[in-house]
Scaffold this active site. Structure first.
Site, PDB file in Angstrom:
ATOM      1  N   LYS A 107       0.858  -1.190   0.000  1.00  0.00           N
ATOM      2  CA  LYS A 107       0.000   0.000   0.000  1.00  0.00           C
ATOM      3  C   LYS A 107       0.895   1.240   0.000  1.00  0.00           C
ATOM      4  O   LYS A 107       1.569   1.532   0.988  1.00  0.00           O
ATOM      5  CB  LYS A 107      -0.872   0.049   1.254  1.00  0.00           C
ATOM      6  CG  LYS A 107      -1.888   1.181   1.179  1.00  0.00           C
ATOM      7  CD  LYS A 107      -2.430   1.603   2.525  1.00  0.00           C
ATOM      8  CE  LYS A 107      -1.637   2.692   3.172  1.00  0.00           C
ATOM      9  NZ  LYS A 107      -1.616   3.984   2.443  1.00  0.00           N
TER      10      LYS A 107
ATOM     11  N   GLU B  18      -1.212   7.353   0.494  1.00  0.00           N
ATOM     12  CA  GLU B  18      -2.344   7.886  -0.281  1.00  0.00           C
ATOM     13  C   GLU B  18      -1.957   9.182  -0.983  1.00  0.00           C
ATOM     14  O   GLU B  18      -2.580   9.574  -1.968  1.00  0.00           O
ATOM     15  CB  GLU B  18      -3.574   8.095   0.621  1.00  0.00           C
ATOM     16  CG  GLU B  18      -3.337   8.884   1.903  1.00  0.00           C
ATOM     17  CD  GLU B  18      -2.848   8.008   3.065  1.00  0.00           C
ATOM     18  OE1 GLU B  18      -1.977   7.148   2.847  1.00  0.00           O
ATOM     19  OE2 GLU B  18      -3.333   8.212   4.192  1.00  0.00           O
TER      20      GLU B  18
ATOM     21  N   ALA C 110       3.384   6.936  15.211  1.00  0.00           N
ATOM     22  CA  ALA C 110       1.970   6.621  15.505  1.00  0.00           C
ATOM     23  C   ALA C 110       1.463   5.499  14.603  1.00  0.00           C
ATOM     24  O   ALA C 110       0.785   4.576  15.068  1.00  0.00           O
ATOM     25  CB  ALA C 110       1.118   7.875  15.335  1.00  0.00           C
TER      26      ALA C 110
ATOM     27  N   CYS D  22      13.799  11.005   7.203  1.00  0.00           N
ATOM     28  CA  CYS D  22      13.867  10.497   8.576  1.00  0.00           C
ATOM     29  C   CYS D  22      15.280  10.582   9.145  1.00  0.00           C
ATOM     30  O   CYS D  22      15.462  10.566  10.355  1.00  0.00           O
ATOM     31  CB  CYS D  22      13.366   9.065   8.603  1.00  0.00           C
ATOM     32  SG  CYS D  22      14.098   8.090   7.301  1.00  0.00           S
TER      33      CYS D  22
HETATM   34  P1  NAD Z   1       2.564   8.087   8.001  1.00  0.00           P
HETATM   35  O1  NAD Z   1       2.828   7.236   9.189  1.00  0.00           O
HETATM   36  O2  NAD Z   1       1.545   9.131   8.083  1.00  0.00           O
HETATM   37  O3  NAD Z   1       2.178   7.184   6.767  1.00  0.00           O
HETATM   38  C1  NAD Z   1       3.006   6.115   6.349  1.00  0.00           C
HETATM   39  C2  NAD Z   1       2.130   5.045   5.769  1.00  0.00           C
HETATM   40  O4  NAD Z   1       1.392   4.449   6.845  1.00  0.00           O
HETATM   41  C3  NAD Z   1       1.098   5.569   4.773  1.00  0.00           C
HETATM   42  O5  NAD Z   1       1.009   4.667   3.698  1.00  0.00           O
HETATM   43  C4  NAD Z   1      -0.170   5.593   5.594  1.00  0.00           C
HETATM   44  O6  NAD Z   1      -1.336   5.464   4.818  1.00  0.00           O
HETATM   45  C5  NAD Z   1       0.025   4.394   6.500  1.00  0.00           C
HETATM   46  N1  NAD Z   1      -0.749   4.397   7.723  1.00  0.00           N
HETATM   47  C6  NAD Z   1      -1.139   5.467   8.454  1.00  0.00           C
HETATM   48  N2  NAD Z   1      -1.863   5.048   9.521  1.00  0.00           N
HETATM   49  C7  NAD Z   1      -1.923   3.697   9.455  1.00  0.00           C
HETATM   50  C8  NAD Z   1      -2.537   2.705  10.249  1.00  0.00           C
HETATM   51  N3  NAD Z   1      -3.245   3.017  11.336  1.00  0.00           N
HETATM   52  N4  NAD Z   1      -2.394   1.408   9.903  1.00  0.00           N
HETATM   53  C9  NAD Z   1      -1.675   1.078   8.814  1.00  0.00           C
HETATM   54  N5  NAD Z   1      -1.108   1.982   7.997  1.00  0.00           N
HETATM   55  C10 NAD Z   1      -1.214   3.283   8.318  1.00  0.00           C
HETATM   56  O7  NAD Z   1       3.986   8.660   7.586  1.00  0.00           O
HETATM   57  P2  NAD Z   1       4.288   9.655   6.386  1.00  0.00           P
HETATM   58  O8  NAD Z   1       3.797  10.983   6.867  1.00  0.00           O
HETATM   59  O9  NAD Z   1       3.816   9.100   5.096  1.00  0.00           O
HETATM   60  O10 NAD Z   1       5.873   9.612   6.343  1.00  0.00           O
HETATM   61  C11 NAD Z   1       6.645  10.373   7.186  1.00  0.00           C
HETATM   62  C12 NAD Z   1       7.122   9.526   8.347  1.00  0.00           C
HETATM   63  O11 NAD Z   1       7.826   8.397   7.858  1.00  0.00           O
HETATM   64  C13 NAD Z   1       8.092  10.289   9.203  1.00  0.00           C
HETATM   65  O12 NAD Z   1       7.849  10.044  10.563  1.00  0.00           O
HETATM   66  C14 NAD Z   1       9.438   9.709   8.777  1.00  0.00           C
HETATM   67  O13 NAD Z   1      10.434   9.854   9.730  1.00  0.00           O
HETATM   68  C15 NAD Z   1       9.091   8.304   8.506  1.00  0.00           C
HETATM   69  N6  NAD Z   1      10.091   7.706   7.603  1.00  0.00           N
HETATM   70  C16 NAD Z   1      10.992   6.808   8.133  1.00  0.00           C
HETATM   71  C17 NAD Z   1      11.973   6.256   7.315  1.00  0.00           C
HETATM   72  C18 NAD Z   1      12.975   5.267   7.875  1.00  0.00           C
HETATM   73  O14 NAD Z   1      13.710   4.673   7.102  1.00  0.00           O
HETATM   74  N7  NAD Z   1      13.036   5.070   9.169  1.00  0.00           N
HETATM   75  C19 NAD Z   1      12.015   6.580   5.969  1.00  0.00           C
HETATM   76  C20 NAD Z   1      11.081   7.478   5.461  1.00  0.00           C
HETATM   77  C21 NAD Z   1      10.115   8.027   6.299  1.00  0.00           C
END
Ligand code: NAD
Length: 504
Positions: free
Chosen positions: A200, A203, A255, A308
């Protein structure tokens, strides 16, 4: 040819560079879920708009997936995994090389699409696609060279053999900051280890992942790679709970990681989490200050700080703080802000969405209200588009919220320390543990300090340099599991011990 919108009065001289004309991106992927090798309509008529954050124009609309869509994809993935899991490493390697070849042949289109969907500068999009290709090539080779405990008699009369097996179907949930690259970091090792995937995308940024699906369709076995678009709370939730998914891997916020892990616990599903970060940059008094400032210019503002591992939290020794800050401000003041098509020298694109733009603005306002000094930048830029000025905030006291929580924008804070012990203690005072850097010319400090830092990656005199051979992943609130390297292949497979009694 470009035009420039003037920055608001009273701010530094940043302005948004824009192309004279902005066409719709060519090569948009088909709209639909990609299941069993073909695009299919969603089970719900609801669509989600995909927006270009540099222009606020709607680029496309994709299906808001449902649990039923996930179930159809998982069914295809379960069926396809049986024969895929039985292939030899060489056969899997050939498929991964084929994917890399296809990406290489279509790189210009992918770069353009990624830049249009995320607003990122072309240089960042180019780097993303190059790294994506290398990820598939690395995993194509790595899966042929796995090592393990030697087979042998560890109990008298009994020979032990360790088998490394696929886990089965892996659910993948990706973020918006590096949509194609984060997908590749999961897909390549997952397929290399003999699993199938249901992915997935965010979005906000599904286009490059759908494009990948369109490009590889018919060139890889049907059903080993499936894409369901939609929201986290529906599609992501179903991936986390589906009984036929053996492992769920998420790159995203803390989260979301907590939500996925809590749901996955109900079916005792394995979980692989790459979450947020707040990387400290520890600058010792003997460091090459110009190199450190240039390092932060690059690693703190790459992808507009939406990274990140971004070098976003400087801890500099008080004796060199003034000089370092002067150098950093000079570096940051020269950054070029703009839309991706406004020139090859554009370095800072927009925030990904209006919601995220508002969040970054709130963090800047809170820092100002707390009396912190904005040495450069500090404001939003005129729209359209979600642009924020490259910003340096100084005089940040220990424990300030802006230095503890992820802002995920072009914002770097500067704190000072008086001793090595204080630097280590303060650097570790964060809920995250993804990455950090240490800047020093002292060979003893260059090893002793990294050993004391609680982060999955620690660079010395560098920041944000990655390679496919070495692991990436965090400690503490940044999650667990490793992307890249042989460690990722370990994470996406399981060991089985077969013991043969030959003494009877
Ligand atoms: P996000 O958590 O809002 O979304 C990430 C994904 O999780 C999306 O596809 C979203 O639809 C999905 N998601 C959201 N809630 C969910 C749930 N309850 N159950 C299952 N899936 C769910 O994050 P974002 O805003 O897209 O990305 C930014 C975040 O990602 C930042 O915190 C960043 O640090 C982190 N990040 C980490 C790395 C790493 O390698 N550690 C790399 C890139 C981004």
């Amino acid at each position: 040819m470009t035009t420039t919108d003037t920055a608001r009065p009273g701010t530094a001289s940043f302005a948004v560079r824009r192309p004279a004309s902005q066409g719709a991106p060519a090569g948009l992927p088909p709209v639909g879920h990609f299941i069993n090798g073909a695009f299919v309509p969603g089970s719900s008529p609801e669509l989600l708009d995909v927006v270009n954050p540099a222009t606020e124009a709607v680029l496309a609309s994709v299906p808001a997936g449902t649990a039923a869509d996930v179930d159809a994809a998982v069914e295809a993935a379960v069926a396809a995994q049986v024969s895929w899991g039985a292939t030899t490493p060489r056969e899997r390697s050939e498929v991964l090389h084929r994917i890399a070849d296809i990406l290489e042949a279509n790189r210009a289109e992918l770069e353009h699409l990624e830049a249009a969907n995320t607003g990122k500068p072309r240089s960042v999009a180019e780097d993303d696609v190059s790294s994506t290709i290398d990820t598939f090539r690395f995993m194509a080779g790595a899966c042929r060279t796995l090592t393990s405990l030697a087979g042998g008699d560890y109990a008298g009369g009994h020979t032990s053999v360790i088998l490394r097996e696929p886990v089965g179907v892996v659910g993948v949930i990706t973020p918006w900051n590096y949509p194609l690259l984060m997908a590749a970091w999961k897909i390549a090792p997952i397929l290399a280890a003999g699993n199938s995937v249901v992915l997935k995308p965010s979005e906000q940024t599904p286009l490059s992942t759908l494009k990948l699906a369109e490009l590889v369709a018919g060139h890889i076995p049907d059903g080993i790679f499936n894409v369901v678009t939609g929201q986290g709370r529906t599609v992501g939730q179903r991936l986390s709970e589906h009984p036929d998914i053996a492992l769920v891997a998420l790159t995203g916020s803390v989260a979301s990681g907590q939500a996925v892990a809590a749901t996955a616990a109900r079916s005792v599903k394995r979980v692989h989490l790459e979450l947020g970060g707040k990387a400290p940059v520890v600058v010792f008094p003997d460091a090459d200050l110009a190199a450190a400032a240039a390092g932060v210019r690059n690693a703190g503002y790459w992808n507009a700080g939406q990274d990140c591992g971004a070098a976003c939290r400087v801890l500099v020794h008080e004796s060199v703080a003034e000089e370092f800050t002067r150098l950093l401000v000079q570096e940051v003041a020269s950054l070029v802000v703009g839309a991706p098509d406004a020139g090859d020298d554009v370095e800072i694109g927009p925030m990904i969405s209006r919601q995220h733009f508002e969040r970054v603005k709130e963090a800047l306002a809170a820092a100002k209200a707390a009396g912190l000094r904005t040495a450069v930048g500090g404001s939003a830029l005129e729209g359209p588009g979600y642009f924020i000025e490259p910003t340096v905030i100084t005089d940040v006291p220990a424990g300030a919220p802006i230095a503890s929580h992820e802002i995920f924008g072009p914002v770097v804070t500067v704190e000072t320390f008086a001793s090595t012990e204080e630097a280590v203690k303060r650097a570790n005072e964060t809920p995250y543990g993804l990455s950090a850097s240490v800047w020093t010319r002292d060979s003893a400090l260059s090893l002793s300090v990294p050993k004391q830092l609680d982060f999955g990656t620690v660079w010395v005199n560098a920041h944000l340099v990655l390679a496919n051979e070495v692991p990436w992943g965090g400690f503490k609130g940044s999650g667990y599991g490793r992307d890249l390297s042989l460690y990722a292949l370990d994470d996406y497979s399981r060991t089985k011990h077969v013991m043969i009694n030959h003494g009877v």
